[in-house]
Design a protein around this motif. Structure first.
Motif, PDB file in Angstrom:
ATOM      1  N   GLU A  10       0.851  -1.172   0.000  1.00  0.00           N
ATOM      2  CA  GLU A  10       0.000   0.000   0.000  1.00  0.00           C
ATOM      3  C   GLU A  10       0.894   1.231   0.000  1.00  0.00           C
ATOM      4  O   GLU A  10       2.032   1.185   0.464  1.00  0.00           O
ATOM      5  CB  GLU A  10      -0.979   0.008   1.175  1.00  0.00           C
ATOM      6  CG  GLU A  10      -0.357   0.107   2.542  1.00  0.00           C
ATOM      7  CD  GLU A  10      -1.399   0.111   3.659  1.00  0.00           C
ATOM      8  OE1 GLU A  10      -2.385  -0.633   3.583  1.00  0.00           O
ATOM      9  OE2 GLU A  10      -1.214   0.879   4.615  1.00  0.00           O
ATOM     10  N   SER A  11       0.372   2.288  -0.580  1.00  0.00           N
ATOM     11  CA  SER A  11       1.169   3.519  -0.640  1.00  0.00           C
ATOM     12  C   SER A  11       0.258   4.719  -0.440  1.00  0.00           C
ATOM     13  O   SER A  11      -0.949   4.648  -0.652  1.00  0.00           O
ATOM     14  CB  SER A  11       1.895   3.627  -1.978  1.00  0.00           C
ATOM     15  OG  SER A  11       0.965   3.728  -3.030  1.00  0.00           O
ATOM     16  N   LEU A  12       0.882   5.816  -0.026  1.00  0.00           N
ATOM     17  CA  LEU A  12       0.146   7.062   0.140  1.00  0.00           C
ATOM     18  C   LEU A  12       1.110   8.223  -0.003  1.00  0.00           C
ATOM     19  O   LEU A  12       2.311   8.091   0.219  1.00  0.00           O
ATOM     20  CB  LEU A  12      -0.566   7.107   1.489  1.00  0.00           C
ATOM     21  CG  LEU A  12       0.303   6.993   2.751  1.00  0.00           C
ATOM     22  CD1 LEU A  12       0.730   8.362   3.247  1.00  0.00           C
ATOM     23  CD2 LEU A  12      -0.465   6.272   3.835  1.00  0.00           C
ATOM     24  N   SER A  14       1.688  11.775   1.612  1.00  0.00           N
ATOM     25  CA  SER A  14       1.299  12.545   2.778  1.00  0.00           C
ATOM     26  C   SER A  14       1.665  14.006   2.590  1.00  0.00           C
ATOM     27  O   SER A  14       2.845  14.357   2.529  1.00  0.00           O
ATOM     28  CB  SER A  14       1.998  12.000   4.023  1.00  0.00           C
ATOM     29  OG  SER A  14       1.764  12.853   5.114  1.00  0.00           O
ATOM     30  N   ALA A  21       4.973   7.312   1.043  1.00  0.00           N
ATOM     31  CA  ALA A  21       5.238   6.164   1.906  1.00  0.00           C
ATOM     32  C   ALA A  21       4.686   4.916   1.233  1.00  0.00           C
ATOM     33  O   ALA A  21       3.527   4.886   0.831  1.00  0.00           O
ATOM     34  CB  ALA A  21       4.581   6.360   3.269  1.00  0.00           C
ATOM     35  N   ARG A  23       4.344   0.848   1.915  1.00  0.00           N
ATOM     36  CA  ARG A  23       4.449  -0.232   2.900  1.00  0.00           C
ATOM     37  C   ARG A  23       4.308  -1.561   2.180  1.00  0.00           C
ATOM     38  O   ARG A  23       3.356  -1.770   1.424  1.00  0.00           O
ATOM     39  CB  ARG A  23       3.355  -0.077   3.959  1.00  0.00           C
ATOM     40  CG  ARG A  23       3.325  -1.161   4.993  1.00  0.00           C
ATOM     41  CD  ARG A  23       4.471  -1.071   5.959  1.00  0.00           C
ATOM     42  NE  ARG A  23       4.512  -2.301   6.766  1.00  0.00           N
ATOM     43  CZ  ARG A  23       5.595  -2.799   7.289  1.00  0.00           C
ATOM     44  NH1 ARG A  23       6.755  -2.193   7.135  1.00  0.00           N
ATOM     45  NH2 ARG A  23       5.548  -3.901   7.986  1.00  0.00           N
ATOM     46  N   THR A 118       9.067  -0.458   5.017  1.00  0.00           N
ATOM     47  CA  THR A 118       8.449   0.782   4.570  1.00  0.00           C
ATOM     48  C   THR A 118       9.511   1.570   3.831  1.00  0.00           C
ATOM     49  O   THR A 118      10.643   1.686   4.306  1.00  0.00           O
ATOM     50  CB  THR A 118       7.921   1.603   5.754  1.00  0.00           C
ATOM     51  OG1 THR A 118       6.984   0.804   6.481  1.00  0.00           O
ATOM     52  CG2 THR A 118       7.250   2.877   5.287  1.00  0.00           C
ATOM     53  N   TYR A 148       5.398   4.775   9.795  1.00  0.00           N
ATOM     54  CA  TYR A 148       4.332   4.598   8.810  1.00  0.00           C
ATOM     55  C   TYR A 148       2.942   4.647   9.450  1.00  0.00           C
ATOM     56  O   TYR A 148       2.021   5.250   8.898  1.00  0.00           O
ATOM     57  CB  TYR A 148       4.512   3.278   8.052  1.00  0.00           C
ATOM     58  CG  TYR A 148       3.448   3.089   7.009  1.00  0.00           C
ATOM     59  CD1 TYR A 148       3.496   3.796   5.818  1.00  0.00           C
ATOM     60  CD2 TYR A 148       2.372   2.240   7.229  1.00  0.00           C
ATOM     61  CE1 TYR A 148       2.507   3.652   4.861  1.00  0.00           C
ATOM     62  CE2 TYR A 148       1.382   2.092   6.272  1.00  0.00           C
ATOM     63  CZ  TYR A 148       1.450   2.799   5.098  1.00  0.00           C
ATOM     64  OH  TYR A 148       0.463   2.661   4.155  1.00  0.00           O
ATOM     65  N   THR A 149       2.788   4.045  10.620  1.00  0.00           N
ATOM     66  CA  THR A 149       1.468   3.987  11.261  1.00  0.00           C
ATOM     67  C   THR A 149       0.934   5.393  11.526  1.00  0.00           C
ATOM     68  O   THR A 149      -0.232   5.691  11.224  1.00  0.00           O
ATOM     69  CB  THR A 149       1.541   3.173  12.566  1.00  0.00           C
ATOM     70  OG1 THR A 149       2.030   1.863  12.255  1.00  0.00           O
ATOM     71  CG2 THR A 149       0.184   3.073  13.225  1.00  0.00           C
ATOM     72  N   ARG A 152       0.207   7.264   8.178  1.00  0.00           N
ATOM     73  CA  ARG A 152      -1.053   6.765   7.598  1.00  0.00           C
ATOM     74  C   ARG A 152      -2.253   7.328   8.362  1.00  0.00           C
ATOM     75  O   ARG A 152      -3.241   7.754   7.753  1.00  0.00           O
ATOM     76  CB  ARG A 152      -1.077   5.248   7.605  1.00  0.00           C
ATOM     77  CG  ARG A 152      -2.290   4.674   6.897  1.00  0.00           C
ATOM     78  CD  ARG A 152      -2.141   3.171   6.743  1.00  0.00           C
ATOM     79  NE  ARG A 152      -3.149   2.655   5.857  1.00  0.00           N
ATOM     80  CZ  ARG A 152      -4.177   1.920   6.264  1.00  0.00           C
ATOM     81  NH1 ARG A 152      -4.307   1.621   7.543  1.00  0.00           N
ATOM     82  NH2 ARG A 152      -5.054   1.484   5.394  1.00  0.00           N
ATOM     83  N   HIS A 155      -2.691  10.886   7.420  1.00  0.00           N
ATOM     84  CA  HIS A 155      -3.196  10.931   6.044  1.00  0.00           C
ATOM     85  C   HIS A 155      -4.715  10.680   6.024  1.00  0.00           C
ATOM     86  O   HIS A 155      -5.469  11.418   5.393  1.00  0.00           O
ATOM     87  CB  HIS A 155      -2.459   9.876   5.215  1.00  0.00           C
ATOM     88  CG  HIS A 155      -2.911   9.744   3.813  1.00  0.00           C
ATOM     89  ND1 HIS A 155      -2.574  10.660   2.830  1.00  0.00           N
ATOM     90  CD2 HIS A 155      -3.662   8.804   3.200  1.00  0.00           C
ATOM     91  CE1 HIS A 155      -3.105  10.274   1.691  1.00  0.00           C
ATOM     92  NE2 HIS A 155      -3.767   9.158   1.881  1.00  0.00           N
ATOM     93  N   GLU A 156      -5.141   9.650   6.738  1.00  0.00           N
ATOM     94  CA  GLU A 156      -6.574   9.334   6.793  1.00  0.00           C
ATOM     95  C   GLU A 156      -7.359  10.455   7.461  1.00  0.00           C
ATOM     96  O   GLU A 156      -8.461  10.802   7.017  1.00  0.00           O
ATOM     97  CB  GLU A 156      -6.789   8.009   7.515  1.00  0.00           C
ATOM     98  CG  GLU A 156      -6.317   6.816   6.698  1.00  0.00           C
ATOM     99  CD  GLU A 156      -6.383   5.507   7.460  1.00  0.00           C
ATOM    100  OE1 GLU A 156      -6.740   5.506   8.665  1.00  0.00           O
ATOM    101  OE2 GLU A 156      -6.077   4.468   6.842  1.00  0.00           O
TER     102      GLU A 156
END
Length: 182
Positions: A10-12, A14, A21, A23, A118, A148-149, A152, A155-156
């Motif tokens: 998964e990626s995002l 930010s 990032a 993962r 990550t 990463y946590t 993420r 980001h959410e």
């Protein structure tokens, strides 16, 4: 997913952390050899439609320099009117080999038997900061500290704030549709 292995990626991007990032988690019957590579192979100019594309493959290849700094792959690019630096840091769940330079345009990590990692990627230009290399290291330091946590979760939360300000629920659905369209 195959009968022999499972991989989840998964990626995002930010905005608050200014980082990409990625993962990756893998499970395998046999230890899998994973490679993560950061590379730059020039740019193509699309000045005016596709009829004017210069197909010379050597365009955009000069001015690239790759190095390994602080356990990170760092690529510097000098362009006509600006410079930029892109760098990546890999945070493995288990001990991993340090990255290695793979020529003037790439660097890579080899991860043997790791179950997850990550990869953080940051970019800075000379239009934003006088020292793009120092800026990408600053961004990556902050991303590694946050993890990463947290990135993420931030980001959410940012997307939740965005969508909560962007939605409307009206009893008159025709007007609601017009609102969404405009």
């Amino acid at each position: 997913e195959t009968p022999f292995a499972q991989v989840r990626v998964e990626s995002l991007l930010s905005a608050p952390h200014k980082v990409l990032a990625v993962r990756c988690e893998s499970k395998s019957e046999d230890p899998a050899g994973i490679r993560a590579t950061l590379e730059r192979w020039g740019s193509r100019t699309f000045a005016h439609w596709y009829s004017q594309v210069n197909r010379d493959p050597s365009i955009g290849l000069s001015g690239t320099a790759t190095s390994i700094e602080r356990g990170r792959v760092v690529i510097r690019q000098h362009l006509r009117s600006m410079d930029f630096t892109i760098a990546a840091a890999l945070v493995a769940d288990a001990p991993a080999q340090p990255p290695a330079r793979a020529g003037s345009r790439a660097g890579e990590w080899k991860i043997d038997g790791a179950t997850g990692f990550t990869l953080f990627v940051a970019v800075a230009t000379s239009e934003e900061t006088p020292d793009p290399a120092a800026e990408v290291h600053r961004i990556l330091d902050a991303a590694e500290r946050a993890g990463y946590t947290r990135i993420r979760a931030d980001h959410e939360a940012e997307w939740k704030r965005f969508w909560s300000r962007s939605m409307i629920d009206l009893p008159e659905k025709y007007l609601e549709n017009i609102w969404h369209l405009t």
